[in-house]
Motif scaffolding. Structure first.
Motif, PDB file in Angstrom:
ATOM      1  N   HIS A  18       0.853  -1.187   0.000  1.00 51.01           N
ATOM      2  CA  HIS A  18       0.000   0.000   0.000  1.00 51.01           C
ATOM      3  C   HIS A  18       0.889   1.237   0.000  1.00 51.01           C
ATOM      4  O   HIS A  18       1.131   1.838   1.045  1.00 51.01           O
ATOM      5  CB  HIS A  18      -0.965  -0.043   1.181  1.00 51.01           C
ATOM      6  N   PRO A  19       1.377   1.588  -1.206  1.00 50.33           N
ATOM      7  CA  PRO A  19       2.299   2.717  -1.315  1.00 50.33           C
ATOM      8  C   PRO A  19       1.602   4.051  -1.050  1.00 50.33           C
ATOM      9  O   PRO A  19       0.372   4.164  -1.178  1.00 50.33           O
ATOM     10  CB  PRO A  19       2.785   2.639  -2.760  1.00 50.33           C
ATOM     11  N   GLY A  20       2.403   5.021  -0.699  1.00 52.27           N
ATOM     12  CA  GLY A  20       1.878   6.368  -0.488  1.00 52.27           C
ATOM     13  C   GLY A  20       1.623   7.065  -1.813  1.00 52.27           C
ATOM     14  O   GLY A  20       2.049   6.604  -2.874  1.00 52.27           O
ATOM     15  N   PRO A  21       0.943   8.206  -1.775  1.00 54.43           N
ATOM     16  CA  PRO A  21       0.599   8.934  -2.997  1.00 54.43           C
ATOM     17  C   PRO A  21       1.814   9.368  -3.818  1.00 54.43           C
ATOM     18  O   PRO A  21       1.728   9.489  -5.037  1.00 54.43           O
ATOM     19  CB  PRO A  21      -0.178  10.156  -2.505  1.00 54.43           C
ATOM     20  N   ALA A  22       2.939   9.589  -3.178  1.00 57.19           N
ATOM     21  CA  ALA A  22       4.134  10.052  -3.895  1.00 57.19           C
ATOM     22  C   ALA A  22       4.993   8.898  -4.423  1.00 57.19           C
ATOM     23  O   ALA A  22       5.903   9.127  -5.217  1.00 57.19           O
ATOM     24  CB  ALA A  22       4.977  10.941  -2.991  1.00 57.19           C
ATOM     25  N   ASP A  23       4.709   7.665  -4.000  1.00 57.72           N
ATOM     26  CA  ASP A  23       5.495   6.521  -4.451  1.00 57.72           C
ATOM     27  C   ASP A  23       5.244   6.259  -5.928  1.00 57.72           C
ATOM     28  O   ASP A  23       4.107   6.340  -6.409  1.00 57.72           O
ATOM     29  CB  ASP A  23       5.164   5.266  -3.641  1.00 57.72           C
ATOM     30  N   GLU A  24       6.318   5.911  -6.653  1.00 56.75           N
ATOM     31  CA  GLU A  24       6.217   5.687  -8.088  1.00 56.75           C
ATOM     32  C   GLU A  24       5.962   4.237  -8.464  1.00 56.75           C
ATOM     33  O   GLU A  24       5.748   3.929  -9.629  1.00 56.75           O
ATOM     34  CB  GLU A  24       7.493   6.179  -8.770  1.00 56.75           C
ATOM     35  N   SER A  25       6.006   3.326  -7.521  1.00 56.52           N
ATOM     36  CA  SER A  25       5.763   1.921  -7.820  1.00 56.52           C
ATOM     37  C   SER A  25       5.116   1.261  -6.613  1.00 56.52           C
ATOM     38  O   SER A  25       4.892   1.894  -5.592  1.00 56.52           O
ATOM     39  CB  SER A  25       7.074   1.217  -8.181  1.00 56.52           C
ATOM     40  N   GLY A  26       4.807  -0.040  -6.772  1.00 60.69           N
ATOM     41  CA  GLY A  26       4.241  -0.790  -5.662  1.00 60.69           C
ATOM     42  C   GLY A  26       2.744  -0.989  -5.726  1.00 60.69           C
ATOM     43  O   GLY A  26       2.153  -1.502  -4.784  1.00 60.69           O
ATOM     44  N   ARG A  27       2.125  -0.619  -6.839  1.00 64.44           N
ATOM     45  CA  ARG A  27       0.673  -0.736  -6.947  1.00 64.44           C
ATOM     46  C   ARG A  27       0.207  -1.933  -7.774  1.00 64.44           C
ATOM     47  O   ARG A  27      -0.984  -2.173  -7.893  1.00 64.44           O
ATOM     48  CB  ARG A  27       0.106   0.542  -7.565  1.00 64.44           C
ATOM     49  N   GLY A  28       1.133  -2.680  -8.345  1.00 68.48           N
ATOM     50  CA  GLY A  28       0.779  -3.759  -9.268  1.00 68.48           C
ATOM     51  C   GLY A  28      -0.162  -4.791  -8.680  1.00 68.48           C
ATOM     52  O   GLY A  28      -1.185  -5.118  -9.270  1.00 68.48           O
ATOM     53  N   LEU A  29       0.173  -5.322  -7.501  1.00 67.80           N
ATOM     54  CA  LEU A  29      -0.683  -6.360  -6.915  1.00 67.80           C
ATOM     55  C   LEU A  29      -1.995  -5.786  -6.371  1.00 67.80           C
ATOM     56  O   LEU A  29      -3.000  -6.496  -6.310  1.00 67.80           O
ATOM     57  CB  LEU A  29       0.069  -7.134  -5.837  1.00 67.80           C
ATOM     58  N   VAL A  30      -2.011  -4.514  -6.028  1.00 68.06           N
ATOM     59  CA  VAL A  30      -3.256  -3.862  -5.635  1.00 68.06           C
ATOM     60  C   VAL A  30      -4.192  -3.809  -6.850  1.00 68.06           C
ATOM     61  O   VAL A  30      -5.384  -4.072  -6.739  1.00 68.06           O
ATOM     62  CB  VAL A  30      -2.997  -2.447  -5.067  1.00 68.06           C
ATOM     63  N   ILE A  31      -3.617  -3.495  -8.007  1.00 67.22           N
ATOM     64  CA  ILE A  31      -4.391  -3.470  -9.245  1.00 67.22           C
ATOM     65  C   ILE A  31      -4.912  -4.868  -9.575  1.00 67.22           C
ATOM     66  O   ILE A  31      -6.087  -5.040  -9.916  1.00 67.22           O
ATOM     67  CB  ILE A  31      -3.543  -2.892 -10.406  1.00 67.22           C
ATOM     68  N   VAL A  32      -4.053  -5.879  -9.461  1.00 66.81           N
ATOM     69  CA  VAL A  32      -4.467  -7.265  -9.718  1.00 66.81           C
ATOM     70  C   VAL A  32      -5.606  -7.655  -8.788  1.00 66.81           C
ATOM     71  O   VAL A  32      -6.613  -8.234  -9.222  1.00 66.81           O
ATOM     72  CB  VAL A  32      -3.266  -8.240  -9.561  1.00 66.81           C
ATOM     73  N   GLU A  33      -5.471  -7.331  -7.523  1.00 68.91           N
ATOM     74  CA  GLU A  33      -6.510  -7.651  -6.537  1.00 68.91           C
ATOM     75  C   GLU A  33      -7.837  -6.974  -6.897  1.00 68.91           C
ATOM     76  O   GLU A  33      -8.911  -7.587  -6.836  1.00 68.91           O
ATOM     77  CB  GLU A  33      -6.048  -7.213  -5.146  1.00 68.91           C
ATOM     78  N   ALA A  34      -7.777  -5.727  -7.334  1.00 74.95           N
ATOM     79  CA  ALA A  34      -9.005  -4.989  -7.687  1.00 74.95           C
ATOM     80  C   ALA A  34      -9.668  -5.561  -8.940  1.00 74.95           C
ATOM     81  O   ALA A  34     -10.892  -5.578  -9.040  1.00 74.95           O
ATOM     82  CB  ALA A  34      -8.667  -3.517  -7.895  1.00 74.95           C
ATOM     83  N   LEU A  35      -8.860  -6.024  -9.895  1.00 74.55           N
ATOM     84  CA  LEU A  35      -9.412  -6.546 -11.150  1.00 74.55           C
ATOM     85  C   LEU A  35      -9.849  -8.003 -11.061  1.00 74.55           C
ATOM     86  O   LEU A  35     -10.596  -8.477 -11.928  1.00 74.55           O
ATOM     87  CB  LEU A  35      -8.387  -6.393 -12.281  1.00 74.55           C
ATOM     88  N   SER A  36      -9.391  -8.705 -10.051  1.00 68.95           N
ATOM     89  CA  SER A  36      -9.673 -10.154  -9.969  1.00 68.95           C
ATOM     90  C   SER A  36     -11.070 -10.469  -9.528  1.00 68.95           C
ATOM     91  O   SER A  36     -11.760  -9.820  -8.888  1.00 68.95           O
ATOM     92  CB  SER A  36      -8.699 -10.820  -8.991  1.00 68.95           C
TER      93      SER A  36
END
Length: 112
Positions: free
Chosen positions: A94-112
């Motif tokens: 769960h990256p912060g708003p300024a982080d440039e990476s780390g959202r990939g698995l959050v996206i996968v979880e949301a789309l699954s």
């Protein structure tokens, strides 16, 4: 007893950006060929995130990653296995708003 149709598709791809692109393309084509009642772009986006992780974090020089798609009934299961079986996946971060990476698995979880 109700027997459901089981279909599968699996292949090894090079752990390179080209391999990740091919994983996305093969996923879209396979979902369309199976004529599944789901958006092939959604499956492609999930594979894009997982393949990017396999190439970026699970790469072992000279070893490939595996893309496997299963359909049981009307449910699509997507698996991407990298060459680093010795390392455990951390799961969604769960990256912060300024982080440039780390959202990939959050996206996968949301789309699954």
């Amino acid at each position: 007893m109700n027997q459901e149709t089981v279909r599968s598709f699996s292949l090894l791809l090079s752990a390179t950006p080209r391999g990740a692109r091919l994983a996305r393309r093969f996923t879209t084509e396979q979902v369309r060929a199976w004529e599944l009642p789901l958006d092939p772009d959604r499956a492609e986006h999930i594979v894009a995130e997982l393949a990017a992780n396999a190439v970026t974090h699970g790469r072992v020089p000279g070893r490939d990653f595996r893309l496997t798609l299963y359909v049981i009934g009307g449910t699509l299961r997507i698996e991407v296995t990298d060459a680093r079986g010795d390392r455990r996946t951390l799961g969604p971060q769960h990256p912060g708003p300024a982080d440039e990476s780390g959202r990939g698995l959050v996206i996968v979880e949301a789309l699954s």
